[in-house]
Design a protein around this motif. Structure first.
Motif, PDB file in Angstrom:
ATOM      1  N   PRO A 142       0.811  -1.218   0.000  1.00 16.58           N
ATOM      2  CA  PRO A 142       0.000   0.000   0.000  1.00 16.58           C
ATOM      3  C   PRO A 142       0.846   1.270   0.000  1.00 16.58           C
ATOM      4  O   PRO A 142       1.931   1.316   0.590  1.00 16.58           O
ATOM      5  CB  PRO A 142      -0.814  -0.116   1.291  1.00 16.58           C
ATOM      6  N   PHE A 143       0.331   2.290  -0.654  1.00 12.83           N
ATOM      7  CA  PHE A 143       0.960   3.609  -0.679  1.00 12.83           C
ATOM      8  C   PHE A 143       0.410   4.451   0.470  1.00 12.83           C
ATOM      9  O   PHE A 143      -0.800   4.518   0.688  1.00 12.83           O
ATOM     10  CB  PHE A 143       0.670   4.304  -2.006  1.00 12.83           C
ATOM     11  N   THR A 144       1.310   5.085   1.222  1.00 10.84           N
ATOM     12  CA  THR A 144       0.903   5.977   2.308  1.00 10.84           C
ATOM     13  C   THR A 144       1.809   7.210   2.328  1.00 10.84           C
ATOM     14  O   THR A 144       2.771   7.312   1.559  1.00 10.84           O
ATOM     15  CB  THR A 144       0.989   5.287   3.694  1.00 10.84           C
ATOM     16  N   ALA A 145       1.517   8.102   3.242  1.00  9.15           N
ATOM     17  CA  ALA A 145       2.303   9.329   3.380  1.00  9.15           C
ATOM     18  C   ALA A 145       3.772   9.038   3.687  1.00  9.15           C
ATOM     19  O   ALA A 145       4.656   9.826   3.321  1.00  9.15           O
ATOM     20  CB  ALA A 145       1.701  10.201   4.476  1.00  9.15           C
ATOM     21  N   ASP A 146       4.051   7.922   4.340  1.00  8.04           N
ATOM     22  CA  ASP A 146       5.446   7.593   4.670  1.00  8.04           C
ATOM     23  C   ASP A 146       6.294   7.420   3.414  1.00  8.04           C
ATOM     24  O   ASP A 146       7.498   7.712   3.423  1.00  8.04           O
ATOM     25  CB  ASP A 146       5.506   6.316   5.508  1.00  8.04           C
ATOM     26  N   ASP A 147       5.691   6.942   2.319  1.00 10.28           N
ATOM     27  CA  ASP A 147       6.434   6.782   1.063  1.00 10.28           C
ATOM     28  C   ASP A 147       6.805   8.139   0.480  1.00 10.28           C
ATOM     29  O   ASP A 147       7.879   8.296  -0.119  1.00 10.28           O
ATOM     30  CB  ASP A 147       5.599   5.987   0.063  1.00 10.28           C
ATOM     31  N   VAL A 148       5.938   9.115   0.643  1.00 12.93           N
ATOM     32  CA  VAL A 148       6.231  10.467   0.157  1.00 12.93           C
ATOM     33  C   VAL A 148       7.390  11.060   0.944  1.00 12.93           C
ATOM     34  O   VAL A 148       8.352  11.591   0.374  1.00 12.93           O
ATOM     35  CB  VAL A 148       4.985  11.368   0.271  1.00 12.93           C
ATOM     36  N   VAL A 167      14.130   2.788  -0.826  1.00 10.97           N
ATOM     37  CA  VAL A 167      14.894   4.042  -0.862  1.00 10.97           C
ATOM     38  C   VAL A 167      16.395   3.830  -0.634  1.00 10.97           C
ATOM     39  O   VAL A 167      17.202   4.699  -0.972  1.00 10.97           O
ATOM     40  CB  VAL A 167      14.344   5.066   0.161  1.00 10.97           C
ATOM     41  N   HIS A 168      16.783   2.691  -0.094  1.00  9.43           N
ATOM     42  CA  HIS A 168      18.202   2.417   0.105  1.00  9.43           C
ATOM     43  C   HIS A 168      18.721   1.363  -0.880  1.00  9.43           C
ATOM     44  O   HIS A 168      19.828   0.839  -0.705  1.00  9.43           O
ATOM     45  CB  HIS A 168      18.459   1.958   1.542  1.00  9.43           C
ATOM     46  N   ALA A 169      17.948   1.071  -1.903  1.00  7.13           N
ATOM     47  CA  ALA A 169      18.357   0.055  -2.887  1.00  7.13           C
ATOM     48  C   ALA A 169      19.585   0.516  -3.667  1.00  7.13           C
ATOM     49  O   ALA A 169      19.824   1.713  -3.845  1.00  7.13           O
ATOM     50  CB  ALA A 169      17.198  -0.242  -3.834  1.00  7.13           C
TER      51      ALA A 169
END
Length: 519
Positions: free
Chosen positions: A93-99, A160-162
């Motif tokens: 799921p997409f959430t604000a944390d991904d932004v 994000v750390h890939a």
């Protein structure tokens, strides 16, 4: 007969059925990490796999995307409401944390040859209020902040750390866009299939293959031979011929980018600035306004458009195209003035001119290498001893960054559609470089004028009716100083073969969703 009827039905299925493949040919190599090397080809690829936080349509108008609404809470705070029910291509799921994770990643990628940090200008903090609400604080009023987010692509926080290898192997390319990456070879080919979790309109293509073909003739030949369905950056000189070719369709419109020259005024000396005998000059003549005025006077802008671009562009002495904030209808295109250019050089102490190198890409802009040769010829007639150095964009852009640029003069362009306003080019190309603030990322000649900086700073924070006049005044001041020498508005030209239609984007970013089966 039953099997014959079935076969006929299959043959009569519309080309838009999801069983069809779209084969695209692009000019420049691209990467698939959405936060590495802030260039048009990379953003075009990103729009296939990821969503930008705020959407942008083909005409550069802001549209709901992952953010569906936004408002200013106070002069220094914005609030964004997020779309519910969105999933990444891996089903998460997409959430604000991904932004938040994506925005925080942008300035912190080691060795990034072209960070996306200019899209974070004025931002001091981004935080999640709840899973579907984001707030953003800025260090000064920024009325066009949503436009900056049209170039900020959202990656799953799990990636994000890939590593770069994980992106190239299609392991880390986890986005919410219409497609998912199947395979990728840099500088060669990318293969995509529909993202089964995509929240938007269903992609009309079951498979998309994007091939990098840098040579214009080879790209056209592949289209004509039926090996490609859609190509970008059709050379302007070929438009009339292709329009007369059966089964070929050409799509052209003015782009959102102005082509300009950037004189390298920052260094005291440059090895590629020489006297007429080839000996290095002990001072940098490009720092003299009269020399920059001579360069501008020596350029026949109308001829560049009519000859080098076969009439497909528009000559200009402005930094924004018509219809964008700050464009001034009173500004006219100056005629060629070779005699005036020679007189200016004499006044500057260079009656015989001097030697310099013009550096350009040969695979990034429309007819870029051809345009550079034409510019060099014009400057030569005014007394400059010109050399031209052309190269792929993958070489040019890292080498021409501020602090690394060793060329006296470069051809450069900037897409303005994220803001549709002169603020972007003023802050990115005209203002003094300030890497911490994301200012001056495109100021590759190192021009700096405190008075101009003050005009820009005062104009860009305005949201009242006087904003347009203030932006226009700052743009005029930038052109007067000629730290940027505008020449023409570039066209965007694409072509398709067979039952494929295409809607060209003003930002020249060719995407698979811009193509559709013809009915």
């Amino acid at each position: 007969m039953k099997w014959l009827r079935l076969a006929c039905l299959v043959l009569l299925l519309p080309f838009g059925a999801a069983a069809q493949e779209l084969r695209m040919g692009v000019q420049s190599a691209f990467v698939v990490d959405p936060h590495v090397l802030f260039l048009g080809p990379n953003m075009a690829m990103a729009r296939n796999l990821y969503d930008s936080f705020v959407g942008k349509d083909a005409d550069a108008h802001w549209t709901p995307a992952l953010a569906i609404a936004w408002k200013q809470v106070d002069p220094l705070t914005w609030e964004f409401a997020l779309r519910h029910g969105v999933r990444f291509s891996d089903g998460s799921p997409f959430t604000a944390d991904d932004v938040v994770a994506s925005v925080e990643r942008i300035p912190n990628i080691p060795g990034n040859p072209g960070p996306y940090t200019s899209n974070l200008r004025t931002i001091t903090k981004v935080w999640a209020v709840d899973p579907y609400t984001i707030r953003v604080s800025t260090d000064r009023p920024n009325p066009l902040l949503p436009g900056q987010f049209t170039n900020v692509f959202i990656l799953s926080k799990a990636q994000v750390h890939a590593s770069p290898e994980d992106f190239s192997a299609a392991k880390a390319t986890v986005g919410t866009g219409p497609f998912r990456l199947v395979s990728f070879r840099y500088g060669d080919v990318a293969v995509m299939e529909p993202n089964p979790y995509y929240w938007g309109p269903k992609p009309p293509w079951k498979r998309v293959t994007i091939r990098v073909i840098g040579n214009d003739g080879a790209r056209e030949a592949a289209l004509l031979a039926g090996d490609l369905d859609l190509i970008e950056n059709v050379p302007p000189e070929d438009v009339d011929r292709l329009r007369k070719t059966p089964d070929i369709h050409v799509y052209a419109r003015p782009a959102d980018r102005v082509a300009f020259l950037l004189p390298n005024v920052a260094p005291d000396t440059l090895p590629l600035l020489t006297d007429k005998d080839g000996k290095a000059l002990t001072a940098n003549p490009l720092r003299d306004l009269k020399v920059r005025q001579a360069i501008s006077a020596a350029i026949d802008r109308a001829a560049l458009v009519s000859r080098a671009l076969s009439g497909q562009g528009a000559a200009t002495l402005q930094l924004v195209p018509e219809g964008f904030g700050g464009w001034d209808p009173a500004v006219k295109v100056p005629p060629l003035n070779t005699a005036g250019a020679k007189a200016l050089l004499k006044q500057a102490g260079y009656p015989g001119g001097f030697g310099m190198t013009l550096a350009c890409t040969n695979d990034r802009y429309v007819d870029d290498a051809r345009v550079c040769q034409a510019i060099a010829q014009m400057l030569s007639r005014a007394g400059f001893a010109m050399k031209v150095d052309t190269m792929p964009g993958s070489v040019f852009f890292p080498k021409s960054r501020y602090g690394k640029n060793q060329w006296p003069l470069i051809l450069y362009e900037l897409s303005l559609s994220s803001l549709r306003d002169g603020q972007y080019i003023l802050q990115v190309c005209a203002q003094t470089v300030d890497e911490k603030r994301g200012i001056g990322d495109g100021n590759r000649g190192g021009f700096s004028d405190p008075a101009l900086d003050a005009k820009i700073e005062a104009a860009v924070v305005r949201s009242d009716p006087g904003r347009e006049a203030a932006i226009r005044d700052a743009l005029a001041a930038a052109v007067h100083d000629l730290g940027i020498i505008p020449m023409y508005v570039e066209p965007t030209i694409a072509a398709t073969r067979g039952p494929v239609t295409y809607t060209p984007r003003v930002d020249q970013q060719m995407t698979a969703m811009g193509a559709a089966p013809a009915h």
